[in-house]
Design a protein around this motif. Structure first.
Motif, PDB file in Angstrom:
ATOM      1  N   LEU A 164      -1.919   5.658   6.078  1.00 21.41           N
ATOM      2  CA  LEU A 164      -1.318   6.490   5.037  1.00 21.41           C
ATOM      3  C   LEU A 164      -2.270   7.592   4.604  1.00 21.41           C
ATOM      4  CD1 LEU A 164       1.065   6.916   3.004  1.00 21.41           C
ATOM      5  CD2 LEU A 164      -0.156   5.358   1.472  1.00 21.41           C
ATOM      6  N   GLN A 165      -3.523   7.224   4.365  1.00 17.39           N
ATOM      7  CA  GLN A 165      -4.506   8.191   3.883  1.00 17.39           C
ATOM      8  C   GLN A 165      -4.896   9.206   4.954  1.00 17.39           C
ATOM      9  OE1 GLN A 165      -5.590   8.494   0.636  1.00 17.39           O
ATOM     10  NE2 GLN A 165      -3.948   6.990   0.327  1.00 17.39           N
ATOM     11  N   SER A 166      -4.797   8.834   6.206  1.00 13.47           N
ATOM     12  CA  SER A 166      -5.185   9.734   7.292  1.00 13.47           C
ATOM     13  C   SER A 166      -4.240  10.921   7.426  1.00 13.47           C
ATOM     14  CB  SER A 166      -5.217   8.977   8.622  1.00 13.47           C
ATOM     15  OG  SER A 166      -3.895   8.742   9.108  1.00 13.47           O
ATOM     16  N   ARG A 167      -2.948  10.722   7.086  1.00 12.88           N
ATOM     17  CA  ARG A 167      -1.914  11.741   7.238  1.00 12.88           C
ATOM     18  C   ARG A 167      -1.774  12.197   8.689  1.00 12.88           C
ATOM     19  NH1 ARG A 167      -3.255  15.519   1.867  1.00 12.88           N
ATOM     20  NH2 ARG A 167      -3.231  13.779   0.371  1.00 12.88           N
ATOM     21  N   HIS A 210       0.827  -1.218   0.000  1.00 16.85           N
ATOM     22  CA  HIS A 210       0.000   0.000   0.000  1.00 16.85           C
ATOM     23  C   HIS A 210       0.858   1.264   0.000  1.00 16.85           C
ATOM     24  CE1 HIS A 210      -3.835  -2.031   0.569  1.00 16.85           C
ATOM     25  NE2 HIS A 210      -3.323  -2.743   1.564  1.00 16.85           N
ATOM     26  N   HIS A 221      -2.960   1.182   4.709  1.00 19.00           N
ATOM     27  CA  HIS A 221      -3.560   2.124   3.757  1.00 19.00           C
ATOM     28  C   HIS A 221      -4.352   3.205   4.493  1.00 19.00           C
ATOM     29  CE1 HIS A 221      -5.382   3.630   0.081  1.00 19.00           C
ATOM     30  NE2 HIS A 221      -6.575   3.497   0.635  1.00 19.00           N
ATOM     31  N   GLU A 222      -5.090   2.804   5.518  1.00 19.60           N
ATOM     32  CA  GLU A 222      -5.887   3.753   6.290  1.00 19.60           C
ATOM     33  C   GLU A 222      -4.995   4.786   6.974  1.00 19.60           C
ATOM     34  OE1 GLU A 222      -8.219   1.491   9.018  1.00 19.60           O
ATOM     35  OE2 GLU A 222      -9.124   0.255   7.447  1.00 19.60           O
ATOM     36  N   HIS A 238       3.275   9.441  -2.397  1.00 20.19           N
ATOM     37  CA  HIS A 238       2.245   9.700  -1.399  1.00 20.19           C
ATOM     38  C   HIS A 238       2.686  10.800  -0.436  1.00 20.19           C
ATOM     39  CE1 HIS A 238       0.277   5.963  -2.620  1.00 20.19           C
ATOM     40  NE2 HIS A 238       1.408   5.317  -2.396  1.00 20.19           N
TER      41      HIS A 238
END
Length: 259
Positions: free
Chosen positions: A219-222, A145, A216-217, A150
């Motif tokens: 990573l996307q949360s930042r 992921h 992935h969660e 990113h």
């Protein structure tokens, strides 16, 4: 003239790469040794700044000097002034367009992790450790992921000084060798504590505390506060630095234990 050096060092006993007022940085030791051979005060610039306790199987540095010395003096001569745990591997003369930090197009780290119920003794300070069985396949699914470009804010230390949290991770791979996990990461650049923060999450996933999709969660949360704690520095090694081909420089070392 500009000289580039390839070197290796053990991070135990140093407060990281960067020069410190108390003189405990690897940079302090190298600058003193180079200055002794050059006969003048010399400032050394590195490809990457490793933290306290982090090692380098392959670090690249450069410095400018007016001293005329045979190239061997920048290896054997400098090594004679360095403390145990730091060694210059090779030296080259380069043009002024070379810069150890800004000319690098890729860097790589390896985390060496002992996965065994009993903590290490012989390799204390040189490897990381986790006592619970780790699922390397789950860790690799989670690492997948991360591949690509990113925003890695969720894996960035609060004190990170990088201008942007956006990096391109080109390799994230975990290989089991007996009781050891060799965890390799390569990117166009890394944030402060990025690999250690990634390792913290990967170990959580490998131990079954989270699913691979959790990576992935995060990573996307930042959001750094949602990720796992920063993992131990002991097992982290700077291993690869790539430069444009016209500089004709090595990008790794073949002489270290966990090659």
């Amino acid at each position: 003239m500009r000289i580039v050096l390839g070197l290796e060092y053990c991070g135990v006993g140093f407060c990281g790469w960067q020069s410190q007022p108390q003189g405990c940085g690897v940079q302090n030791a190298l600058e003193a040794a180079v200055s002794a051979i050059a006969g003048e005060r010399t400032v050394v610039t590195a490809a990457g700044r490793t933290d306290t306790g982090v090692h380098a199987a392959f670090q690249v540095t450069h410095f400018d000097t007016s001293a005329q010395r045979p190239i061997t003096a920048w290896v054997r001569g400098v090594n004679s002034h360095l403390p145990p745990g730091v060694a210059v591997l090779w030296a080259r003369e380069v043009g002024e367009d070379f810069h150890a930090r800004f000319a690098a197009t890729q860097r790589g780290y390896r985390y060496v992790l002992l996965n065994h119920p009993v903590r290490p003794g012989l390799n204390h300070g040189l490897i990381g450790w986790h006592h619970r069985p780790l699922d390397a396949d789950a860790m690799n699914r989670a690492a997948a992921h991360l591949i690509g470009r990113h925003d890695f804010s969720a894996f960035r230390a609060a004190e990170c000084q990088a201008r942007s949290p956006v990096k391109e991770l080109r390799l994230a791979q975990i290989e089991r060798r007996g009781d050891y996990l060799l965890c390799d990461f390569r990117a166009d650049g890394f944030l402060h504590h990025m690999v250690r923060n990634l390792m913290g999450c990967l170990v959580h996933i490998g131990a079954g505390m989270q699913s691979p999709e959790w990576m992935h969660e995060i990573l996307q949360s930042r959001d750094r506060t949602l990720a796992a704690p920063t993992f131990d520095a002991a097992g982290l090694y700077l291993t690869h630095i790539r430069y444009p081909a016209h500089f004709a420089l090595p990008e790794s070392s073949e002489r270290w234990l966990f090659a």
